[in-house]
Design an enzyme around this catalytic site. Structure first.
Site, PDB file in Angstrom:
ATOM      1  N   GLU A 154      18.679 -71.150  -1.096  1.00 28.40           N
ATOM      2  CA  GLU A 154      18.649 -71.293  -2.682  1.00 28.40           C
ATOM      3  C   GLU A 154      16.948 -70.885  -3.137  1.00 28.40           C
ATOM      4  O   GLU A 154      16.282 -71.091  -3.978  1.00 28.40           O
ATOM      5  CB  GLU A 154      19.298 -71.542  -3.701  1.00 28.40           C
ATOM      6  CG  GLU A 154      20.695 -70.859  -4.152  1.00 28.40           C
ATOM      7  CD  GLU A 154      21.361 -71.502  -2.761  1.00 28.40           C
ATOM      8  OE1 GLU A 154      21.023 -71.979  -1.424  1.00 28.40           O
ATOM      9  OE2 GLU A 154      22.583 -71.331  -2.788  1.00 28.40           O
ATOM     10  N   ARG A 156      32.286 -68.052 -15.645  1.00 22.80           N
ATOM     11  CA  ARG A 156      33.102 -67.248 -15.042  1.00 22.80           C
ATOM     12  C   ARG A 156      34.727 -67.436 -15.866  1.00 22.80           C
ATOM     13  O   ARG A 156      35.325 -66.010 -15.129  1.00 22.80           O
ATOM     14  CB  ARG A 156      33.876 -68.190 -13.199  1.00 22.80           C
ATOM     15  CG  ARG A 156      34.882 -67.670 -12.516  1.00 22.80           C
ATOM     16  CD  ARG A 156      35.342 -68.445 -12.025  1.00 22.80           C
ATOM     17  NE  ARG A 156      36.859 -67.746 -11.006  1.00 22.80           N
ATOM     18  CZ  ARG A 156      36.839 -68.564  -9.943  1.00 22.80           C
ATOM     19  NH1 ARG A 156      36.580 -69.983  -9.456  1.00 22.80           N
ATOM     20  NH2 ARG A 156      37.560 -67.097  -9.023  1.00 22.80           N
TER      21      ARG A 156
END
Length: 316
Positions: free
Chosen positions: A61, A170
């Site tokens: 990341e 989500r």
């Protein structure tokens, strides 16, 4: 009370994917990067249509954010995507120095935010990310409430020149907002009321609308305002509504420290002191469970929002 219809349960991360695809069609400078999470971030349609503009960075990341900053300096409009926990806490230094300090045109696409990530548990959930991102100078913080608003917020973020933190989730939740252009920095008044104001953000907006409906059945008129942009905050709308109703509830899928509740309390303390009740994760980590189980367990569902509204009205 204005009634909102659930057009069908959809996950807000899919709204991001749809918005990213539309933004990519409109502007060839748009380039997504992800840390081995193309499917989870719903970047599949973009990657299939524009494979030469899609960058898979692997589970790295920090490198991804650095690469995005370089792409932005080269004139691209990069969206870096990962889970909220990993794309904020794991790479905070890179976001601070390479994105915000340099004011590079990077968009941080943050999926699986809050506790409604569900069964993955505390290691993957985050209720601290808004605090981290809104503390950074030059960062815009957007937390849309449904599929439609997330799609349109993504398109707006692509057009905005500067760092943006875009937060979504989500679980499949109600899709109820009108399909209209998203305005960064605007608070959306979803229901006008006179007895109490409920400021909500993200998944808590639908819960707040359900709470307002329950309160109406008890003769209580609740104003519901969607704070889709947390930074910059629409302070005029906050003060106007609080002054009208005289009592405030702030509902957010985030911990108290550094969240929307503290932000609104600070605005009111300086301009329009009114009693405030908070519906949030307090000072806790998440745990495993279904999204609905977790919202109830952390006192963050519609029933607890309605309870907070009645409680704060007693303090007028």
């Amino acid at each position: 009370m204005k009634k909102y219809t659930d057009k069908g349960k959809k996950d807000t991360r899919s709204g991001f994917g749809a918005g990213l695809y539309e933004a990519g069609k409109a502007d060839e400078r748009v380039v997504p990067l992800t840390a081995d999470l193309k499917g989870s971030l719903k970047m599949d349609a973009f990657a299939a249509e524009f494979p030469e503009r899609y960058y898979e960075c692997g589970i790295a990341e920090a490198n991804m954010v650095g690469a995005a900053a370089g792409l932005a300096i080269a004139g691209k409009v990069p969206f870096v995507g990962s889970f909220a926990e990993f794309v904020t806490g794991r790479v905070y230094d890179q976001i601070r120095m390479e994105v915000c300090y340099g004011e590079t045109n990077v968009k941080i696409a943050s999926s699986h935010a809050g506790i409604t990530l569900g069964e993955d548990g505390a290691t993957h959930q985050t209720m601290e990310d808004i605090a981290l991102m809104r503390a950074l100078p030059n960062m815009v913080v957007i937390n849309p409430c449904d599929w439609t608003q997330t799609k349109n917020a993504t398109i707006a973020a692509a057009k905005y020149d500067g760092p943006v933190y875009l937060r979504f989730g989500r679980p499949k939740v109600a899709d109820f907002m009108p399909d209209e252009p998203f305005e960064i920095g605007k608070a959306y008044v979803l229901n006008e009321g006179k007895d109490v104001t409920i400021f909500a953000t993200g998944h808590m907006v639908w819960e707040s609308l359900q709470a307002a409906e329950a309160l109406e059945a008890e003769g209580i008129s609740a104003e519901v305002i969607d704070i889709a942009t947390i930074k910059p905050l629409d302070t005029e709308a906050v003060i106007a509504s609080a002054a009208k109703t005289g009592a405030v509830v702030v509902a957010e899928e985030h911990n108290m420290a550094g969240g929307l509740g503290e932000l609104i309390a600070g605005v009111l303390a300086g301009s329009c002191p009114k009693p405030v009740e908070y519906v949030n994760g307090k000072d806790q980590f998440g745990q495993s469970g279904t999204p609905s189980e977790l919202l109830a367990a952390y006192n963050m569902d519609a029933a607890h929002i309605a309870e907070a509204a009645k409680k704060v009205m007693e303090r007028k």
